[in-house]
Design an enzyme around this catalytic site. Structure first.
Site, PDB file in Angstrom:
ATOM      1  N   ASN A  55       0.829  -1.200   0.000  1.00 20.97           N
ATOM      2  CA  ASN A  55       0.000   0.000   0.000  1.00 20.97           C
ATOM      3  C   ASN A  55       0.864   1.252   0.000  1.00 20.97           C
ATOM      4  O   ASN A  55       1.872   1.313   0.693  1.00 20.97           O
ATOM      5  CB  ASN A  55      -0.908   0.017   1.233  1.00 20.97           C
ATOM      6  CG  ASN A  55      -1.959   1.102   1.133  1.00 20.97           C
ATOM      7  OD1 ASN A  55      -2.874   1.007   0.314  1.00 20.97           O
ATOM      8  ND2 ASN A  55      -1.815   2.155   1.912  1.00 20.97           N
TER       9      ASN A  55
ATOM     10  N   GLU B 132      -0.849   0.767  -5.311  1.00 17.50           N
ATOM     11  CA  GLU B 132      -0.774   2.109  -5.902  1.00 17.50           C
ATOM     12  C   GLU B 132       0.485   2.317  -6.746  1.00 17.50           C
ATOM     13  O   GLU B 132       0.506   3.183  -7.617  1.00 17.50           O
ATOM     14  CB  GLU B 132      -0.857   3.189  -4.813  1.00 17.50           C
ATOM     15  CG  GLU B 132      -2.247   3.366  -4.194  1.00 17.50           C
ATOM     16  CD  GLU B 132      -2.518   2.421  -3.039  1.00 17.50           C
ATOM     17  OE1 GLU B 132      -1.626   1.609  -2.718  1.00 17.50           O
ATOM     18  OE2 GLU B 132      -3.628   2.510  -2.451  1.00 17.50           O
TER      19      GLU B 132
ATOM     20  N   ASP C 252      -4.829  21.885   8.909  1.00 20.75           N
ATOM     21  CA  ASP C 252      -5.052  20.952   7.803  1.00 20.75           C
ATOM     22  C   ASP C 252      -5.503  21.668   6.523  1.00 20.75           C
ATOM     23  O   ASP C 252      -5.465  22.891   6.434  1.00 20.75           O
ATOM     24  CB  ASP C 252      -6.045  19.857   8.240  1.00 20.75           C
ATOM     25  CG  ASP C 252      -5.741  18.522   7.551  1.00 20.75           C
ATOM     26  OD1 ASP C 252      -5.425  18.524   6.352  1.00 20.75           O
ATOM     27  OD2 ASP C 252      -5.836  17.481   8.207  1.00 20.75           O
TER      28      ASP C 252
HETATM   29 MN    MN Z   1      -4.474   1.746  -0.771  1.00 21.00          MN
END
Ligand code: MN
Length: 423
Positions: A134, A197, A249
């Protein structure tokens, strides 16, 4: 392509030679040039830093050899057909290995007075557990020479970390800083757990350059790292938790302190004279790298109910996170309402969507407002969905959020001539 090569090809890089304090000294330079890459050559304590690098759609589009409308489709295509990446034996990244880790030697900025500490903001985490790889972005708050706390929202890295913890193990991670745009974009895409990804990044690079993404095996952990990276931290997400935050953020508002996993860094690899890529929280680059990769998911969802979609845009006014515009060619009465529902399904944080006809450019705020002014009646064209899950970053939401859909398309039974812009 490394960020060095990209920077060489750009003609509007702002180079700052003056000594810059990583503690609160970086942000004023970045705010002075919000749409230009800013290279801080002389960070106090050593090192150099680049930010605002991918701060506009057109810059990202041209780095991927496409145009702004083509960008969403390029990423959507890569998400639909991932491509294998290419292992390479060596990379400039492996030229320097540091075993005596001191994160204080990197020019990691504290961006705002209210921040809980210095933050790595452009770090792409690469984790692999039981065959599942990931990639994802996580902010890293540095708390000691080799210690940090990582914000891990309950998604994929969270799931892998939980699986490791269940076996009493730390989760090995690599954190790549200064990667190429295909890796940055792929790491922020929404795909299923188990979908690698790195293969989406490779499909993006293949679509743009006809070449796969190159990856090296890190000597310590054996984890895969993008060969273009400037700096890679190698370490472990432990079972310990500590305070993370506060942090300004994407919305420019404060995300509060939470208990989050502790990262221990075992090793650092870096190019010679590395460039630390930093993303200014709440700045345009944050909008681009967090928001833009969500647009393909909205596009895919809307295309499931309306076959012809001109474009999808998360708007800068909505921080490229909370507000969207979708431009469609409606075929049946009610298509726009379905497009509203599909857009919400495509991006869980979405709070407001405006659906316009395909004669309206979704990237032009004035055209979108014109469509609202001339094609929208609140009593007929407005959809409010109460009590839905929205974004935790919206201070006006209390647990759940109300979602607002605005149908600014011409009614199917109307005399379309009356709605045409003739000037
Ligand atoms: Mn992912």
């Amino acid at each position: 392509m490394s960020i060095r090569s990209h920077l060489e090809a750009m003609d509007d890089v702002v180079v700052v030679e003056e000594r810059t304090d990583p503690h609160l000294g970086v942000t004023p330079h970045l705010n002075a040039h919000p749409e230009s890459p800013v290279m801080l050559e002389n960070m106090a304590g050593g090192g150099r830093l680049v930010a605002n690098l991918w701060s506009t759609r057109s810059r990202i589009a041209s780095a991927l050899r496409t145009d702004v409308p083509g960008l969403t489709r390029l990423i959507a295509g890569a998400m639909a057909s991932p491509k294998p990446f290419k292992w390479v034996k060596d990379a400039d990244l492996l030229d320097n290995q540091v075993d005596k880790v001191d994160l204080g030697k990197l020019p990691i900025p504290t961006f705002y007075k209210s921040d809980g500490g210095p933050y790595i903001t452009a770090g792409v985490f690469i984790a692999e557990w039981e065959g599942v790889r990931n990639l994802s972005f996580h902010r890293v708050m540095v708390t000691g020479p080799r210690m940090a706390t990582v914000r891990v929202v309950p998604r994929h890295l969270y799931a892998l970390h939980r699986r490791a913890k269940a076996k009493g193990k730390d989760l090995p991670v690599a954190i790549a800083i200064g990667s190429c745009p295909p890796v940055l974009i792929a790491a922020a895409c929404s795909v299923g757990l188990g979908q690698d990804e790195l293969e989406i990044a490779s499909a993006i690079r293949t679509a743009a350059f006809g070449k796969p993404v190159e990856v090296v095996k890190l000597p310590g952990s054996g984890l895969a790292a993008p060969a273009t990276a400037e700096i890679v931290l190698e370490g472990r997400l432990t079972g310990k938790e500590a305070d993370e935050g506060p942090f300004v953020d994407i919305t420019g508002t404060i995300d509060p302190v939470r208990q989050q996993p502790v990262l221990e860094v075992d090793r650092i690899y870096h190019r010679t004279k590395p460039i630390l890529h930093a993303i200014l929280p709440g700045g345009y680059e944050h909008y681009m790298l967090m928001g833009l990769p969500k647009e393909p998911a909205i596009l895919k969802s809307v295309m499931g109910v309306v076959p012809e979609v001109r474009g999808v845009r998360l708007t800068e006014g909505g921080c490229c996170w909370l507000h969207a515009v979708v431009s469609i060619k409606a075929q049946k009465q009610g298509d726009a309402k379905n497009a509203i529902l599909a857009a919400f399904a495509g991006h869980a944080s979405l709070k407001r969507v405006i659906v316009v006809d395909d004669d309206i450019d979704p990237f032009d705020d004035r055209q979108v407002e014109w469509a609202l002014a001339t094609r929208f009646q609140a009593h007929d064209d407005m959809l409010v969905i109460e009590g839905a899950r929205g974004s935790s970053l919206d201070p006006s939401a209390s647990g759940t959020t109300s979602k607002l859909g605005l149908d600014a398309t011409i009614p199917m039974d109307a005399d379309r001539g009356l709605f045409k812009r003739l000037m």
